[in-house]
Design a protein around this motif. Structure first.
Motif, short mmCIF file in Angstrom:
data_model
loop_
_atom_site.label_atom_id
_atom_site.label_comp_id
_atom_site.label_asym_id
_atom_site.label_seq_id
_atom_site.Cartn_x
_atom_site.Cartn_y
_atom_site.Cartn_z
N ALA A 26 -21.87 -2.67 -35.92
CA ALA A 26 -21.85 -2.93 -37.35
C ALA A 26 -20.70 -3.81 -37.78
N ASP A 160 -40.84 -5.81 -36.26
CA ASP A 160 -40.10 -4.91 -35.36
C ASP A 160 -40.49 -5.17 -33.90
N SER A 208 -29.88 -4.82 -35.71
CA SER A 208 -29.65 -4.52 -37.12
C SER A 208 -30.83 -4.91 -37.99
N ARG A 209 -31.67 -5.84 -37.53
CA ARG A 209 -32.84 -6.26 -38.31
C ARG A 209 -34.04 -5.32 -38.14
N SER A 211 -36.28 -2.07 -38.56
CA SER A 211 -36.39 -1.13 -39.67
C SER A 211 -35.56 0.12 -39.36
N ALA A 212 -35.09 0.77 -40.41
CA ALA A 212 -34.22 1.94 -40.25
C ALA A 212 -34.89 3.02 -39.40
N SER A 213 -36.18 3.22 -39.60
CA SER A 213 -36.88 4.26 -38.84
C SER A 213 -36.93 3.92 -37.36
N LYS A 214 -37.10 2.63 -37.03
CA LYS A 214 -37.13 2.23 -35.62
C LYS A 214 -35.77 2.44 -34.96
N ARG A 215 -34.70 2.10 -35.69
CA ARG A 215 -33.36 2.24 -35.11
C ARG A 215 -33.03 3.68 -34.76
N GLU A 216 -33.73 4.63 -35.39
CA GLU A 216 -33.48 6.04 -35.14
C GLU A 216 -34.32 6.60 -34.00
N LYS A 221 -32.14 3.98 -30.23
CA LYS A 221 -30.82 4.52 -30.53
C LYS A 221 -29.92 4.43 -29.30
#
Length: 264
Positions: A26, A160, A208-209, A211-216, A221
């Motif tokens: 980040a 994604d 970082s691009r 989607s938030a749900s994918k990053r989790e 992760k």
């Protein structure tokens, strides 16, 4: 990793030697500028660079076929990206049979993502080029085929998946190059095992691009955490010569990611 269909061919800066990574996903820090860089590098160009500077035994880096495509489309996209990395590896080895075998796996995963019919003619043409040892033309086809794949995914609004294709590609390329560097005692070649700050920054940007749900999701992760840990491991590489321990640790991390990705 293209942010648009042409991004791969226009913007990967390959560092020469003695470069450091960033700190955290980040908050990337300032990075020492490379003494030699090119603005139009691709993963294929990077493997060329590694092959020119280190003794690369490409065939020893071949791996078994991938598992049956998973139902998880995101994981399938990551694996497909890694198979594109294998296409470049096999091209370096000029092994026509292995290229055709890998190309069949690429097609299988493209079908899983709903792109088999659109990409089959190109993949069949690539197989014929390998059979006829048309290696120069095949190199361009591999790069262009990757760009087409990403473009098609974006056209069907699978951003994604397009990003994960690129993450999988670079993870496999860096697994390959870190293994090559780990076999050499040359200190000046050690930074090549992490590619360059530009490559890692591209990976951070792609992550970082997502989607938030994918990053989790578990595998993504883990990828994000690993990039962070590798960045931390190499943060002082511009001040202190990299050690063999850094190289081996980096190789093990990339290899661990690939094994986790391929586990059924």
């Amino acid at each position: 990793m293209p942010a648009n269909p042409s991004r791969l061919s226009r913007t990967i800066c390959i560092a020469a030697l003695g470069l450091c990574l960033g700190q955290a996903l980040a908050d990337p820090p300032a990075i020492v500028s490379p003494s030699v860089s090119n603005a139009d590098q691709t993963p294929a160009d990077f493997l060329d660079l590694v092959g020119q500077r280190a003794k690369a035994r490409w065939r020893l880096l071949f791996r078994p076929p991938p598992p049956t495509p998973p139902t998880d489309r995101g994981r399938a996209a990551l694996i497909l990206g890694s198979l594109l990395g294998d296409s470049l590896l096999v091209w370096q080895a000029a092994d026509s049979q292995q290229f055709r075998n890998n190309n069949q796996d690429v097609l299988t995963y493209c079908r899983m993502l709903g792109l088999g019919e659109k990409l089959m003619p190109r993949l069949m043409a690539q197989g014929k080029m390998a059979e006829d040892s048309e290696w120069k033309d095949l190199r361009h086809e591999i790069v262009d085929g990757h760009q087409e794949l990403v473009r098609l995914l974006r056209e069907q609004r699978d951003e994604d998946l397009a990003l994960m294709i690129d993450l999988g590609l670079w993870l496999r390329i860096l697994e390959i190059t870190s293994a090559i560097v780990a076999e050499t005692a040359a200190v000046e070649l050690r930074p090549l095992c992490i590619g360059s700050p530009a490559i890692l920054q591209e990976m951070r940007d792609d992550f970082s691009r997502l989607s938030a749900s994918k990053r989790e999701e578990a595998i993504l992760k883990r990828i994000g955490i690993s990039i962070h840990e590798i960045s931390t491991l190499w943060k002082d590489a511009d001040k202190v010569p990299p050690t063999q321990i850094q190289v081996v640790t980096t190789q093990e991390m990339f290899t661990g990611l690939m094994q986790a990705l391929m586990d059924k």
